[in-house]
Structures are given as C-alpha cells and as structure tokens.
Design a protein around this motif. Structure first.
Motif, PDB file in Angstrom:
ATOM      1  N   GLY A 163      -4.680   5.891   6.365  1.00  0.00           N
ATOM      2  CA  GLY A 163      -4.011   4.682   5.919  1.00  0.00           C
ATOM      3  C   GLY A 163      -4.391   3.428   6.690  1.00  0.00           C
ATOM      4  O   GLY A 163      -4.752   2.412   6.079  1.00  0.00           O
ATOM      5  N   TYR A 208       0.819  -1.215   0.000  1.00  0.00           N
ATOM      6  CA  TYR A 208       0.000   0.000   0.000  1.00  0.00           C
ATOM      7  C   TYR A 208       0.852   1.263   0.000  1.00  0.00           C
ATOM      8  O   TYR A 208       0.603   2.188  -0.779  1.00  0.00           O
ATOM      9  CB  TYR A 208      -0.925   0.010   1.210  1.00  0.00           C
ATOM     10  CG  TYR A 208      -1.762   1.268   1.311  1.00  0.00           C
ATOM     11  CD1 TYR A 208      -2.826   1.486   0.435  1.00  0.00           C
ATOM     12  CD2 TYR A 208      -1.477   2.245   2.259  1.00  0.00           C
ATOM     13  CE1 TYR A 208      -3.575   2.638   0.514  1.00  0.00           C
ATOM     14  CE2 TYR A 208      -2.224   3.399   2.351  1.00  0.00           C
ATOM     15  CZ  TYR A 208      -3.281   3.596   1.478  1.00  0.00           C
ATOM     16  OH  TYR A 208      -4.029   4.738   1.544  1.00  0.00           O
ATOM     17  N   TYR A 209       1.861   1.328   0.848  1.00  0.00           N
ATOM     18  CA  TYR A 209       2.639   2.559   0.972  1.00  0.00           C
ATOM     19  C   TYR A 209       3.700   2.672  -0.113  1.00  0.00           C
ATOM     20  O   TYR A 209       4.016   3.784  -0.559  1.00  0.00           O
ATOM     21  CB  TYR A 209       3.293   2.625   2.356  1.00  0.00           C
ATOM     22  CG  TYR A 209       2.304   2.918   3.456  1.00  0.00           C
ATOM     23  CD1 TYR A 209       1.773   4.185   3.629  1.00  0.00           C
ATOM     24  CD2 TYR A 209       1.885   1.913   4.313  1.00  0.00           C
ATOM     25  CE1 TYR A 209       0.859   4.462   4.636  1.00  0.00           C
ATOM     26  CE2 TYR A 209       0.972   2.175   5.324  1.00  0.00           C
ATOM     27  CZ  TYR A 209       0.464   3.441   5.481  1.00  0.00           C
ATOM     28  OH  TYR A 209      -0.441   3.708   6.472  1.00  0.00           O
TER      29      TYR A 209
END
Length: 331
Positions: A235, A147-148
């Motif tokens: 997040g 994701y990051y």
C-alpha cells in the motif's frame, strides 16, 4: 475490351524510397510536462500573471537586502513631512516626492513604499507556509482515504466535515488574541507568523483533502495500480510512488488558487488587529491604520489595497492558466 489497369509501378512505394529520408530528422516524443508548458505559453494572460508572481516573490525575498543596500527603514519617522495641525503629509498626493515615490503615512510620516516592500515578505511567508502545511496534511489524508476506502475513508471524511464546520475566522481571532504575549518559546514577529501559518494551514486542509480523495478514488481502479498490486507492491509504495505522482497537477493548480486566499485571510486578521502587530509593516495593518484618513488622504489606503489586489489577481490568473494547461478538458 479495354486493357487491364496495372496496379504496380510508381504508385507502389518501394522500401528504399520510404527509408531514404529516415535519417534526415528524428521525430521526438514530448512528455506531459512539455505539452502542458506549450499550452501554457499560448495563454498570454496566464504568462503575464506568472511574471508578476515571479517579480513579487523576488521582491519579497530581496526586501531586507534592498532596505540594507539603500538605507531604508520602514519604521523611520519623518515628522518634518507632517503638518502638525492636521497630521497629514505636506504637499500633494499624500506627500509624494522623489524620495518618497508613493508618499508617506499620515501622523507618523513613514515611507509607504518601504512599508509595502517590508509587508510583501510577511504576506508571502504566511501564505506559502500555510499552503505547504495544508497541502501536506490534505494530500496525505486524502490519498489514504481514497485508496483504502471503507472505515478509513469514513473516519477521515468525518474529520474533514468537522474541520469544515469550524467558524474559522472567529476561531482564528480567538487563538491569535490569546497568544499575543508569547507561547511555545516564541514572541513578537516569529510568534505572530507561526500562529498565522498554523491557524490558516491546519484548518484549511480539508478543501484539498476532498479533491485528492476524489482523484484517488478514480485512479485506484486504473490499470497501472492493478499492475503494481499484481507485482506484489504494498500500500505505501502504491500511494507514494504510483498515485501521488499522478496527483501533482491538481495539487499545483489548487495551490496557486489557495495562496491568494491565504494572503487575503492574513490581511483580514491584520486588519482586525489580531494578525501581524505594529510596528511591523503588513498590508492588512496598513489598511487598518488608513481607516481614519481615507477621506482626507486616500493615497494611504489605495496603495496597500492595490498591492493586495495585484498580488491576488496575479496568482488567480496563473492558477487559471495552469489549470487549462494541465487539464485542457476543463475549458
């Protein structure tokens, strides 16, 4: 001239006719889980594997109660069933009888069926515990890396490469042999099980981590993730409330394929003498003891070998069926 063709009349459906049967039955939608279950039920081989897995889990959970109920002792010696000259069981087929349906061990005369039952919960506890540990670490780090991206992804990916480069078998032998006496306030069987779970689970997480990372890289560009960002979601919320539920299918499938691998790894360590230690029964330990007698008493090696074979095969068949049910495009 011919008469014009009339387009009105019986050919045109009236609203009353369309709505007349609407109340006779409702068309219900099916969830993704129901659709997957329908596909899975059609795979008879996978269903058979699932039934065997359920039976094995029940036997492992009820192993100690069954032994207590019938007065079975996996470490009870039956020297009267052993020939003192050859150290082999008296009678044919490894001493098989009504009291000992799978025969008895050479030299000690312990009941093989009882020891197979006792070893089942050891193998499954180690396999399930190691799978839960590796899946937890691999899922968390994999979804974060995917994701990051960027520097976070680079650090976690290099960490995965480092763990994958470890000679796991040699490392496991070294750690298990070092911690045989006692450590962390534990000793005996609890220590051996804890060490095996840690070694197998902690060093196997990169395999699932790579799968989860790849799936996350594809999912993070989907519309529902953009919608969550647009609504102000942070997040952690996106990771565990949006992305993680969509990764349940691959995680379940990989788990059913990882469990038999962990069973084989535990059996290998016990066979080499650095896993579960005697007199505690384990399938790998029984194979180790059968090495000296396989030519004169093959029954002693065949039974634990079949136990491992059937268990691993059942989990693999179940995993293949779940993969086809959850992702029919993989066929």
């Amino acid at each position: 001239m011919t008469a014009p063709i009339e387009t009105t009349g019986a050919a045109e459906a009236q609203p009353e006719a369309v709505l007349s049967g609407a109340d006779k039955g409702q068309i219900e939608g099916r969830s993704l889980g129901q659709i997957a279950w329908t596909r899975f039920k059609k795979d008879r081989v996978a269903v058979a594997g699932g039934i065997v897995v359920i039976l094995l889990v029940l036997l492992a959970l009820l192993a100690r109660p069954i032994q207590a109920l019938f007065g079975l002792d996996p470490n009870a010696f039956n020297q009267d069933l052993i020939d003192p000259n050859t150290s082999l069981p008296t009678g044919s087929w490894g001493g098989m009888s009504a009291d000992h349906p799978l025969g008895v061990e050479p030299k000690f005369g312990r009941d093989i069926a009882t020891r197979i039952l006792e070893g089942s919960w050891v193998s499954l506890v180690v396999a399930f515990g190691a799978t839960i540990l590796s899946n937890t670490i691999g899922t968390v780090l994999g979804v974060i890396a995917g994701y990051y991206g960027g520097r976070v992804d680079a650090i976690i990916s290099r960490l995965m490469d480092t763990f994958l480069a470890f000679p796991l078998l040699l490392f496991a032998i070294a750690i298990s042999a070092t911690l045989q006496g006692g450590a962390f306030g534990l000793e005996g069987l609890p220590l051996h099980i804890t060490v095996l779970i840690f070694i197998i689970g902690f060093f196997n997480w990169p395999y699932l981590g790579r799968i989860v990372r790849g799936q996350t890289l594809a999912l993070r560009e989907r519309e529902f993730v953009d919608a969550s960002r647009g609504m102000g979601a942070k997040g952690p919320y996106i990771l565990f409330r949006e992305l993680l539920p969509n990764l349940v299918g691959p995680i379940i499938v990989y788990s059913t394929l990882l469990i038999p691998t962990n069973i084989l790894f535990e059996a290998s360590l016990s066979f080499l003498g650095v896993g579960i230690q005697p007199p505690q029964a384990s399938w790998g330990g029984m194979l180790n003891q059968a090495v000296d007698f396989y030519e004169v008493d093959p029954q002693f090696m065949i039974v634990p070998g079949l136990a491992i074979f059937v268990t691993v095969l059942a989990f693999n068949l179940l995993g293949d069926g779940l993969r086809d049910a959850l992702d029919p495009r993989s066929r």
